[in-house]
Design a protein around this motif. Structure first.
Motif, PDB file in Angstrom:
ATOM      1  N   UNK A 311       0.831  -1.209   0.000  1.00 34.57           N
ATOM      2  CA  UNK A 311       0.000   0.000   0.000  1.00 34.57           C
ATOM      3  C   UNK A 311       0.865   1.260   0.000  1.00 34.57           C
ATOM      4  N   UNK A 312       1.945   1.258   0.782  1.00 33.67           N
ATOM      5  CA  UNK A 312       2.791   2.448   0.865  1.00 33.67           C
ATOM      6  C   UNK A 312       3.597   2.655  -0.421  1.00 33.67           C
ATOM      7  N   UNK A 313       3.979   1.584  -1.080  1.00 37.52           N
ATOM      8  CA  UNK A 313       4.645   1.735  -2.375  1.00 37.52           C
ATOM      9  C   UNK A 313       3.669   2.310  -3.401  1.00 37.52           C
ATOM     10  N   UNK A 314       2.459   1.789  -3.392  1.00 36.80           N
ATOM     11  CA  UNK A 314       1.470   2.232  -4.372  1.00 36.80           C
ATOM     12  C   UNK A 314       1.103   3.704  -4.188  1.00 36.80           C
ATOM     13  N   UNK A 315       1.136   4.187  -2.947  1.00 39.61           N
ATOM     14  CA  UNK A 315       0.793   5.597  -2.695  1.00 39.61           C
ATOM     15  C   UNK A 315       1.990   6.508  -2.875  1.00 39.61           C
TER      16      UNK A 315
END
Length: 781
Positions: A311-315
């Motif tokens: 999730x943090x990579x995608x954001x």
């Protein structure tokens, strides 16, 4: 690779958690998916980095589990898009932690043996078993330097001297990796300096102590042993958790030491950045901090490195390049281990697996025998010393640890780590207790047994039987000590820290009751830490005639103890840790500067009752004709040679110890520092010339500007049988270091030593690079 496939390679999966074998395991399980409702195929649909403890989580038949593992690895190859098998890791601190596998002495016994060659052979035997089972990585050795015996994990450690820890630990790494299994150095860094000896407590250590005490064993195992994996420490040093410290995990480990392998998280330590340290708001931030710091693989599960990290990579909160960095390290490791080979696991799974072969048993007994430390051996009735036992003597065998196989094994043995939750199952291998071994040696008619008490608890109802057995016998052997376990399920082991260094329960009272009978008494300590037993060694009034220290000696320990007691073997172990006076005198290390020892400006005295390196034999040794190079430059090495002579009437093995002291430096230095050691076997009247080749870098330290340097000046060197001896006879000790008895004042500690020689180190201050040679070599000439 998709992002999900990448992160899948960065986590472990714990197939069947059983009981509590990791800190906060129950609490952490609540944060994981309800995997019981999902198939393994679904859980690993993107692949998986590691399988956590396939053999070591619950009792499984080796053949059956190997067949399952081979089939599961083939499924991963066939049914996942990338076809990458899982790397399998297991605990292997006292042998492979699996049902029916051989159990070797605990690492504190490795240190007591002072025998790297034998430890390397043990590591190779353990590694061979693991490789046969399809295991690729072992979570050992522990290279934490002992600072406080109150810490429960002392039994996992090798000793209190960084050089001893480094040489013994490096030998284990060579053995394990020589068999094709990657060693994992733990716990990087400073874990053992926890406040007040409490597990997971904060660490208050300055950068010089970190660099000069805690780092050298890792540096040696990486440079000299080629260790291929490192595990982070749970500790926080000066408020910064190691799991989130790029200065240590990247700056020191990789940039300075050149490590290019994988860093794996100690179990749940990534999530602990949120739930214990409080520096992360959630699992995603915890994953970010750990990945940035340099942790490549999250163990034992993917609590943070899966969905939260994705999730943090995608954001855009985390650069995917950090994920790629870790994935490349993981794939290189798998490639090197053969997991990416097209024919990996295409052969049949092994059958007829024997994890406790005669070779295993022989090595276990040898290491146990060399680790036994004789602390005292007084005459009985004005005659010969009580040990070895007189032929034909009747023996009262007493004590809660005299007839328990679990008492011979450390915390990370399968018996105490896992099988304790399965009391209906047998150990699965032969491990004679002290009672069984001594009875076999002396005959059943010569041995009377009485437990006397349990390891813990106040029950004294068995004292009367113990006293009666002692009164009816020629000699009493009282076997006392610890029960290793986890998180409150024992007296020592992970999570079993203590505020007292008294023997647990009423065991001291049992010993004193037996001694009061007047029967010559031998105390055998089966422990995972050193206890404050000055009362048994140097105290006023009646005391045991002999005391033998055994640090959880494993499956061959009962046999080795019986052979030593009866004289079939001779003691040759040496203390890898100082024997403490009291809990209140901790933390203590023999590696202290002048202000760290006794002096006229304080009434408190931390002096141990027996010093580091101490151990008696059934014979005596003398050191003669010390020859030392008079001058050497800061970038060279100097020679030390000494003649060692067996002056007694029995054959024996001596651990020759070389010490040094830098009397004048820009920062304070220890009064005595182990420079090297050699184990030599000598027949009566036999002598040998022992030559040490000592790099001046052994005197290196971290200076005021935090650079590791060697300074010119005069250094004293001497050869001794322990850290407190400074000249023959042992009555005068190095810089006033003496043993202190319980209320009886200073007590000279026996030991042989040479006078000190001075080596003049010439040249200019020289900075020491990580590639500099540190190992002292020795030979008999």
């Amino acid at each position: 690779m998709t992002l999900e496939e990448k992160t899948a390679q960065l986590v472990g999966y714990w197939l069947d958690q059983n009981g509590v074998v990791a800190p906060m395991q129950g609490e952490m399980a609540a944060h994981q998916d309800a995997d019981g409702a999902r198939t393994l195929a679904d859980i690993t649909r993107h692949g998986i980095g590691q399988f956590t403890r396939v053999y070591g989580t619950r009792p499984v038949e080796p053949d059956e589990r190997a067949a399952w593992l081979w089939a599961e690895q083939r499924r991963l190859k066939r049914e996942t898009r990338l076809g990458i098998p899982a790397l399998v890791h297991e605990e292997c601190l006292t042998g492979l932690a699996a049902w029916k596998a051989a159990t070797f002495p605990t690492p504190l016994a490795w240190g007591a043996a002072f025998d790297p060659d034998l430890v390397e052979q043990v590591g190779a035997a353990i590694g061979a078993s693991m490789r046969e089972l399809g295991v690729h990585q072992g979570l050992a050795p522990v290279l934490d330097v002992v600072r406080d015996p109150r810490w429960g994990r002392v039994d996992e450690c090798i000793g209190e001297d960084p050089y001893l820890v480094g040489t013994i630990g490096t030998a284990y790494v060579r053995g394990l990796q020589g068999a094709g299994v990657d060693a994992t150095l733990k716990h990087f860094l400073g874990y053992s300096a926890s406040q007040a000896g409490r597990n997971h407590a904060p660490v208050h250590a300055g950068p010089r102590e970190v660099a000069d005490v805690f780092l050298p064993p890792f540096e040696m195992a990486l440079r000299d042993g080629g260790a291929r994996s490192v595990m982070n420490s749970y500790a926080e040093i000066d408020g910064v958790p190691v799991a989130a410290d790029p200065e240590l995990l990247t700056g020191v480990l990789r940039d300075r030491l050149g490590f290019d392998g994988t860093v794996v998280a100690d179990y749940f330590s990534v999530a602990f950045l949120e739930v214990m340290h409080g520096i992360a708001a959630d699992r995603g931030e915890a994953a970010t901090l750990a990945l940035e710091a340099g942790i490549d693989v999250e163990l034992p599960t993917g609590d943070a490195y899966l969905e939260p990290l994705v999730d943090r990579v995608r954001t855009g909160a985390v650069d995917e390049a950090l994920v790629d960095r870790a994935v490349l390290r993981v794939l290189r490791q798998k490639e090197r281990l053969g997991l990416l080979d097209p024919d990996a696991f295409e052969d049949d799974a092994p059958t007829g697996i024997d994890l406790d072969t005669p070779h295993h048993r022989s090595l276990a007994k040898q290491l146990a025998a060399r680790s036994l430390v004789l602390l005292s051996n007084e005459t009985a009735g004005g005659g010969a010393p009580v040990l070895p036992l007189r032929s034909g003597a009747s023996v009262a065998l007493i004590g809660p640890n005299a007839d328990r196989a679990e008492a011979l094994q450390g915390c990370y043995s399968f018996a105490n780590h896992v099988l304790a939750a399965h009391p209906d199952l047998p150990l699965g291998f032969a491990i004679p207790t002290v009672r069984e071994a001594l009875t076999e040696s002396l005959g059943s008619s010569a041995v009377r047994f009485a437990a006397g008490c349990t390891v813990t608890g106040p029950d004294r109802s068995g004292f009367a039987d113990a006293v009666a057995a002692a009164q009816a016998s020629d000699v009493a052997v009282v076997v006392v000590g610890d029960q290793a376990g986890l998180f409150g399920r024992g007296t020592v082991g992970e999570g079993n820290d203590t505020e007292s260094l008294d023997l647990p329960g009423v065991q001291r009272e049992l010993v004193e009751a037996v001694v009061a009978t007047g029967t010559p008494t031998v105390v055998v300590l089966l422990t995972g830490r050193p206890y404050a037993i000055g009362w048994a060694l140097d105290g006023d009034g009646p005391r045991p005639a002999a005391v033998l220290q055994a640090f959880f000696p494993g499956e061959g320990g009962g046999l080795a103890i019986a052979e030593l007691l009866t004289g079939a073997a001779s003691p040759s172990g040496r203390l890898p840790v100082s024997l403490p006076r009291a809990a209140g005198a901790q933390p203590y290390t023999y590696l202290h500067p002048r202000l760290g020892g006794p002096s006229d400006v304080t009434a408190a005295d931390s002096t141990p009752v027996r010093p580091f390196g101490f151990g008696l034999a059934y014979t005596s040794f003398a050191y003669e004709d010390l020859v030392v190079d008079e001058s050497v430059s800061t970038d060279a090495a100097f020679d030390v040679s000494v003649t060692v002579r067996n002056t007694g009437e029995r054959a024996g093995e001596e651990v020759v110890q070389l010490y040094g002291h830098d009397a004048h430096a820009s920062v304070t230095r220890p009064l005595a520092q182990l420079l090297g050691y050699a184990r030599v076997a000598l027949a009566p009247a036999e002598s040998v010339r022992v030559r040490f080749d000592v790099p001046v870098q052994r005197f290196a330290f971290t200076g005021r500007d935090l650079r590791k340097v060697v300074e010119p000046g005069d250094v004293a060197v001497w050869v001794a049988s322990h850290a407190a001896a400074s000249r023959p006879g042992g009555a005068v000790h190095a810089d006033g270091i003496v043993a202190v008895g319980a209320g009886s004042g200073p007590v000279p500690v026996p030991g042989a030593a040479t006078d000190r020689a001075v080596v003049r180190v010439t040249g200019s201050v020289r900075e020491v690079e990580p590639t500099d040679r540190r190992i002292v070599t020795w030979e008999c000439v």
